[in-house]
Design a protein around this motif. Sequence first.
Motif, PDB file in Angstrom:
ATOM      1  N   ASN A 132      -2.563  35.914  36.187  1.00 19.60           N
ATOM      2  CA  ASN A 132      -2.813  34.514  35.833  1.00 19.60           C
ATOM      3  C   ASN A 132      -2.944  33.659  37.085  1.00 19.60           C
ATOM      4  O   ASN A 132      -3.836  32.785  37.172  1.00 19.60           O
ATOM      5  N   TYR A 135      -6.352  34.250  38.566  1.00 23.04           N
ATOM      6  CA  TYR A 135      -7.398  33.575  37.805  1.00 23.04           C
ATOM      7  C   TYR A 135      -7.493  32.099  38.193  1.00 23.04           C
ATOM      8  O   TYR A 135      -8.592  31.558  38.378  1.00 23.04           O
ATOM      9  N   LEU A 185      -0.858  35.750  30.344  1.00 22.77           N
ATOM     10  CA  LEU A 185      -2.104  36.007  31.068  1.00 22.77           C
ATOM     11  C   LEU A 185      -3.015  34.783  31.076  1.00 22.77           C
ATOM     12  O   LEU A 185      -3.668  34.482  32.085  1.00 22.77           O
ATOM     13  N   PHE A 186      -3.061  34.057  29.957  1.00 20.22           N
ATOM     14  CA  PHE A 186      -3.967  32.906  29.855  1.00 20.22           C
ATOM     15  C   PHE A 186      -3.226  31.569  29.854  1.00 20.22           C
ATOM     16  O   PHE A 186      -3.758  30.563  29.397  1.00 20.22           O
TER      17      PHE A 186
END
Length: 593
Positions: A132, A135, A185-186
């Motif tokens: 994460n 990203y 993760l998001f």
Amino acid sequence: MDIVYRVLKKKSPPKYRFQNGQNSQKILLILESLLANDYTMTKQLDLFEEAESLWKDEADQSSAREYDFDTLSGDPLETLYYPADGDQNGYLENLGFPGQYPFTRGIHANMYRGKLWTMRQFSGFGTPKETNERYHFLMKEGQMGLSVAYDMPTLMGYDPGHSFSEGEVGKCGVSVASLKDMETLFDGIDLGKISVSQTINGPAVILLAFYIAIAEKQGVPLDQLRGTMQNDILKEFIAQKEWIFPPEASMRVITDMMRYCTEHMPKFNTISISGYHIREAGSTAVQELAFTLANGFTYVEYAMKAGLDVDGFAPRLSFFFNSHLDFFEEIAKFRAARRIWARRLKEKYGAKNPRSWKLRFHTQTAGCSLTAQQPENNISRTAFQAMAAVLGGTQSLHTNSMDETLALPTRKAAEIALRTQQLIAFETGVANVADPLGGSWYIESLTDRMEKEAEAYFKQIEDFGGVIPAIEEGFFQREIAHAASDYQKKVDERSRVVVGVNRFEKENEEIEIPILEIGNMAEEEQVKALHDLLTERSQDEVDAALAEIRETAAGTGNVLPPILKAAKAYATLGEIVDAMKQEFGEWQESAVF
């Protein structure tokens, strides 16, 4: 004979909105007239000018980026260059204008003048929290889409605590074993505003369920979700070997996913039909082209057999190709792929929606071409491959990092790889003209040859009875193995030069770039997180959901809704896979030589 080229001339904006579907139908009528062989040269020129006019209308109405499309010296460039004297050498039938059937020159009228390809770097390592953070870094640096790399246990359907997972958790991608991991993760990423691609195949339906559940938690309507599941199990049987269930059961699950996404997620790509891993396994460019498209045709046939309308699902099928080092061969491969797909979807499968005919594809530069020796050379290799993908008309692109033969990319290496794409987009000028190599005798000859050789492979596959019987007979595996062996023989004999490996070597070379090291901490954290999850959730709710999965798998219902229910109950990836295995079984490949 001198060759003169017509170019798009600027004119006043049209007073009406041109309908692409109407445009495509007119193009088909023009092509039918040409193929009827009952036209005079004057009529031929009239038909050419009609197609030209349709393209100009569409190009004029397409939005354009705010950018200086002149050459570096300041000379103006037009959107497209093409023959001046009508339909010479079958121009309309074999090439056409960009955005027109058969889409050899691209699927959009003005290509990158309107919108650049999506710069989507493949990324994932360690824990969901670590990925994460990567990203957020990549998005800050200008990345336009996310692409999730999962670790081997996730790819194979095992939880972090399984004995098969020991030593592999988080090593080649991110570990995701539950909805809770997907939430991390998001975290802080609005799924309604970014496209997410996920490289997952055997357990793809489960990761899709996790993703849907996250979107619902964020309040994002499913019909607004954009992204792609790789979900290409056929190439797993052919090349990458990350399968779980037997072929027919796997195709049933994929068809269920296609049905669900067609009904609920119209902007989401259900399958990314992948030639990338076929090429990485050692295939030739023609084998990659033929085997990938054959897999695509198989998905179409299974979906139609299940009662789905081809024009309902085909527009959401996408492709994933490798861009290797033979620069012009790669460009020709991409152009041939578009033409073959368009003709087959229209002529064999009866698709009427022009969007069904358009082959959209993501490209990744060739990981197998990178070398551990002199790894800085990989920056140049990747740049050449990325340039070929752009000149071939890709819709999105991942550029490999220079250190990927040694470890997962460091942040610096990933940044250089992203900057490579940005340099191509903004400094080289290759995005200023649609299909700038179109009309090259060499490129068109290569394109025609690759199409012809791919068609010969389609015939061989049909003789086996289709893709799945050919897989069971080991046909694809043998073809790829022979191609890989032939290539390696050339490298060993030095008739094929690999810089830094079999020529221009360095003695006693020392690697001088930093390497990303992933220890066992990620595994320890993921095993603990899994243990905590198992104690927090409702086991009764999980058991009921898993029983419903088994019941549905044993029948004929769609397996995705009960899997989604299990995901929301925080059933783990491994638990859901085990429930499916009880009904579907596991696939064991027969050895081929």
